[in-house]
Design a protein around this motif. Structure first.
Motif, mmCIF file in Angstrom:
data_model
loop_
_atom_site.group_PDB
_atom_site.id
_atom_site.type_symbol
_atom_site.label_atom_id
_atom_site.label_comp_id
_atom_site.label_asym_id
_atom_site.label_seq_id
_atom_site.Cartn_x
_atom_site.Cartn_y
_atom_site.Cartn_z
ATOM 1 N N UNK A 173 43.614 31.881 -43.783
ATOM 2 C CA UNK A 173 42.754 32.758 -44.576
ATOM 3 C C UNK A 173 42.113 33.841 -43.704
ATOM 4 N N UNK A 174 42.260 35.069 -44.137
ATOM 5 C CA UNK A 174 41.532 36.173 -43.517
ATOM 6 C C UNK A 174 42.190 36.829 -42.328
ATOM 7 N N UNK A 175 43.245 36.232 -41.765
ATOM 8 C CA UNK A 175 43.795 36.782 -40.517
ATOM 9 C C UNK A 175 44.574 38.072 -40.754
ATOM 10 N N UNK A 176 45.615 38.021 -41.581
ATOM 11 C CA UNK A 176 46.421 39.223 -41.820
ATOM 12 C C UNK A 176 45.589 40.312 -42.483
ATOM 13 N N UNK A 177 44.771 39.924 -43.470
ATOM 14 C CA UNK A 177 43.939 40.904 -44.149
ATOM 15 C C UNK A 177 42.882 41.492 -43.231
ATOM 16 N N UNK A 178 42.190 40.619 -42.485
ATOM 17 C CA UNK A 178 41.149 41.086 -41.569
ATOM 18 C C UNK A 178 41.707 41.977 -40.481
ATOM 19 N N UNK A 179 42.862 41.591 -39.936
ATOM 20 C CA UNK A 179 43.455 42.391 -38.863
ATOM 21 C C UNK A 179 43.961 43.731 -39.409
ATOM 22 N N UNK A 180 44.505 43.732 -40.630
ATOM 23 C CA UNK A 180 44.950 44.978 -41.253
ATOM 24 C C UNK A 180 43.779 45.918 -41.462
ATOM 25 N N UNK A 181 42.651 45.352 -41.854
ATOM 26 C CA UNK A 181 41.443 46.150 -42.060
ATOM 27 C C UNK A 181 41.015 46.822 -40.758
ATOM 28 N N UNK A 182 41.007 46.049 -39.658
ATOM 29 C CA UNK A 182 40.612 46.597 -38.347
ATOM 30 C C UNK A 182 41.592 47.685 -37.904
ATOM 31 N N UNK A 183 42.886 47.422 -38.046
ATOM 32 C CA UNK A 183 43.905 48.404 -37.641
ATOM 33 C C UNK A 183 43.768 49.695 -38.444
ATOM 34 N N UNK A 184 43.559 49.571 -39.754
ATOM 35 C CA UNK A 184 43.401 50.752 -40.609
ATOM 36 C C UNK A 184 42.174 51.555 -40.190
ATOM 37 N N UNK A 185 41.087 50.856 -39.870
ATOM 38 C CA UNK A 185 39.870 51.543 -39.439
ATOM 39 C C UNK A 185 40.100 52.295 -38.132
ATOM 40 N N UNK A 186 40.775 51.664 -37.186
ATOM 41 C CA UNK A 186 41.020 52.299 -35.883
ATOM 42 C C UNK A 186 41.931 53.516 -36.017
ATOM 43 N N UNK A 208 43.404 51.827 -47.785
ATOM 44 C CA UNK A 208 43.837 50.508 -47.302
ATOM 45 C C UNK A 208 42.637 49.606 -47.026
ATOM 46 N N UNK A 209 41.620 50.160 -46.389
ATOM 47 C CA UNK A 209 40.423 49.382 -46.066
ATOM 48 C C UNK A 209 39.759 48.860 -47.337
ATOM 49 N N UNK A 210 39.576 49.745 -48.318
ATOM 50 C CA UNK A 210 38.936 49.348 -49.568
ATOM 51 C C UNK A 210 39.705 48.257 -50.294
ATOM 52 N N UNK A 211 41.027 48.419 -50.357
ATOM 53 C CA UNK A 211 41.862 47.445 -51.057
ATOM 54 C C UNK A 211 41.867 46.091 -50.355
ATOM 55 N N UNK A 212 42.026 46.102 -49.047
ATOM 56 C CA UNK A 212 42.075 44.848 -48.279
ATOM 57 C C UNK A 212 40.718 44.151 -48.289
ATOM 58 N N UNK A 213 39.659 44.930 -48.244
ATOM 59 C CA UNK A 213 38.308 44.350 -48.268
ATOM 60 C C UNK A 213 38.078 43.580 -49.572
ATOM 61 N N UNK A 214 38.510 44.161 -50.690
ATOM 62 C CA UNK A 214 38.383 43.474 -51.982
ATOM 63 C C UNK A 214 39.253 42.224 -52.020
ATOM 64 N N UNK A 215 40.460 42.311 -51.467
ATOM 65 C CA UNK A 215 41.346 41.143 -51.418
ATOM 66 C C UNK A 215 40.716 40.017 -50.598
ATOM 67 N N UNK A 237 53.991 45.026 -47.345
ATOM 68 C CA UNK A 237 53.424 46.348 -47.625
ATOM 69 C C UNK A 237 52.472 46.789 -46.521
ATOM 70 N N UNK A 238 51.589 45.880 -46.110
ATOM 71 C CA UNK A 238 50.628 46.219 -45.053
ATOM 72 C C UNK A 238 51.341 46.446 -43.724
ATOM 73 N N UNK A 239 52.318 45.598 -43.408
ATOM 74 C CA UNK A 239 53.080 45.773 -42.171
ATOM 75 C C UNK A 239 53.799 47.109 -42.142
ATOM 76 N N UNK A 240 54.402 47.474 -43.275
ATOM 77 C CA UNK A 240 55.130 48.742 -43.373
ATOM 78 C C UNK A 240 54.179 49.930 -43.229
ATOM 79 N N UNK A 241 53.058 49.907 -43.951
ATOM 80 C CA UNK A 241 52.120 51.031 -43.915
ATOM 81 C C UNK A 241 51.449 51.173 -42.551
ATOM 82 N N UNK A 242 51.159 50.050 -41.899
ATOM 83 C CA UNK A 242 50.551 50.133 -40.566
ATOM 84 C C UNK A 242 51.579 50.581 -39.527
ATOM 85 N N UNK A 243 52.842 50.199 -39.719
ATOM 86 C CA UNK A 243 53.898 50.728 -38.845
ATOM 87 C C UNK A 243 54.022 52.233 -39.046
#
Length: 376
Positions: A173-186, A208-215, A237-243
């Motif tokens: 819980x929270x790892x992929x979403x939390x890490x995606x949020x941090x990456x998007x912010x950076x 991305x941040x808003x959507x992942x935060x709600x998730x 989707x998150x992996x593709x968009x962050x790539x």
């Protein structure tokens, strides 16, 4: 719309900041209010994630949270950062393909080769069709400008690796979403600092941040009735968009057909991008090496991921995710302060710290066991 923009200019309010605020709020609300309906339908139709070999949960949980993430991104990006789909014409088509493949895999479990074919297709679409490529390595291993076809091949492989890497870290819980949020912010902060011509990518990051935060509100819930996973749909989707944002960051340039402004390059840009995405990169490489060392298939499920190692230390999902994200965020901080160091030395430091983080839990577990044996 033009009259509205004129009014904002007269009052001194930038349309960009309005788009950022509305993009974040809209993406958050769309995901937040979509997920309860998805949970209800998933339970009614028994579209649930069954506990398996790699699972760290013991009960069936809805796993179609990625649909809400796509829904939010598709709507908000089209409204507030429509320029992205104009500049990168195959981006939306790629997202649709990943949505279809992800839902199919979450519901009926697709064969690995079928998913790989889809990932190759979307990667080629965005790399060749939209010309999103790694064109220059800025001196890594002595390589600067990369030949077109080598660039295409390397970038396609990069997309495929990162898509699957985010899928692999989505284990607690929270790892992929939390890490995606941090990456998007950076990445969003970086694009903002690099000028207004990158503002559509800033808005994409904010969406991305808003959507992942709600998730994450539902994913981190302690109540089974409101809990949901993002599934392969969300992680791909998150992996593709962050790539996508990562590669755009490495090769920030202004389209010569539209502008005559010189490109801005930071020599350590590729290493900074690696540092931001270091967790999925290191976790995936480490697991593959361990499997090959043990003469097993690199695609065989096991519990050698970093998050599994922390769970062995009797940590909760939340604590494990927090420790992992904090450690790898520290690597990004170190990279930023050393950004003017020789690019090859900086890459070595980043990878060393990354792999060190993958084995710290093993070392702690070994010390813990030795202490127990000594006391007995």
């Amino acid at each position: 719309m033009k009259n509205f923009e004129l009014f904002l200019n007269e009052t001194g309010i930038s349309i960009f900041y309005i788009k950022v605020g509305l993009g974040f709020l809209s993406s958050f609300l769309i995901t937040f209010f979509s997920i309860p309906t998805i949970i209800k339908i998933s339970k009614r139709k028994n579209l649930m994630d069954e506990p398996g070999v790699r699972s760290s949960h013991l009960r069936k949980i809805p796993n179609l949270g990625g649909i809400a993430i796509f829904y939010s991104i598709g709507i908000c990006t089209s409204i507030f950062a429509y320029e992205i789909f104009d500049l990168y014409k195959f981006l939306f088509a790629s997202l649709i393909i990943l949505l279809y493949v992800g839902i199919m895999d979450d519901i009926v479990v697709m064969r690995a080769y079928k998913k790989l074919v889809a990932q190759v297709v979307v990667s080629v679409l965005i790399v060749v069709g939209s010309d999103v490529r790694i064109r220059n390595l800025f001196g890594i291993f002595g390589v600067y400008e990369v030949h077109y076809w080598i660039s295409v091949f390397v970038t396609v492989i990069t997309f495929i690796i990162l898509i699957n890497a985010f899928n692999l870290i989505d284990g607690i819980d929270g790892l992929a979403g939390g890490y995606s949020l941090i990456c998007s912010a950076l990445f969003g902060i970086s694009y903002y600092r690099l000028g207004e011509y990158n503002y559509p990518l800033v808005i994409l990051s904010v969406v991305l941040i808003g959507s992942v935060l709600a998730f994450l509100y539902y994913n981190m819930s302690n109540y089974r009735a409101t809990k949901i996973f993002m599934g392969d749909t969300g992680s791909m989707l998150l992996g593709f968009l962050l790539a996508f944002t990562c590669i755009c960051f490495i090769d920030i340039f202004i389209d010569k057909k539209l502008f005559s402004i010189p490109s801005y390059h930071l020599e350590s840009a590729p290493v900074i991008a690696v540092a931001i995405l270091i967790l999925p990169i290191v976790d995936t490489l480490n697991v593959i090496v361990v499997r090959l060392w043990n003469k097993k298939s690199p695609f065989e499920a096991d519990k050698n991921h970093i998050h599994h190692k922390l769970l062995k230390l009797d940590l909760t999902h939340r604590r494990s995710s927090f420790y992992i994200i904090t450690y790898y965020l520290a690597i990004v901080t170190v990279t930023y302060f050393l950004r003017h160091t020789n690019v090859n030395l900086l890459l070595f430091i980043v990878l060393f710290l990354g792999f060190l983080g993958a084995y710290i839990p093993d070392f702690i577990f070994m010390l813990k066991n030795n202490k127990i044996k000594t006391n007995n």
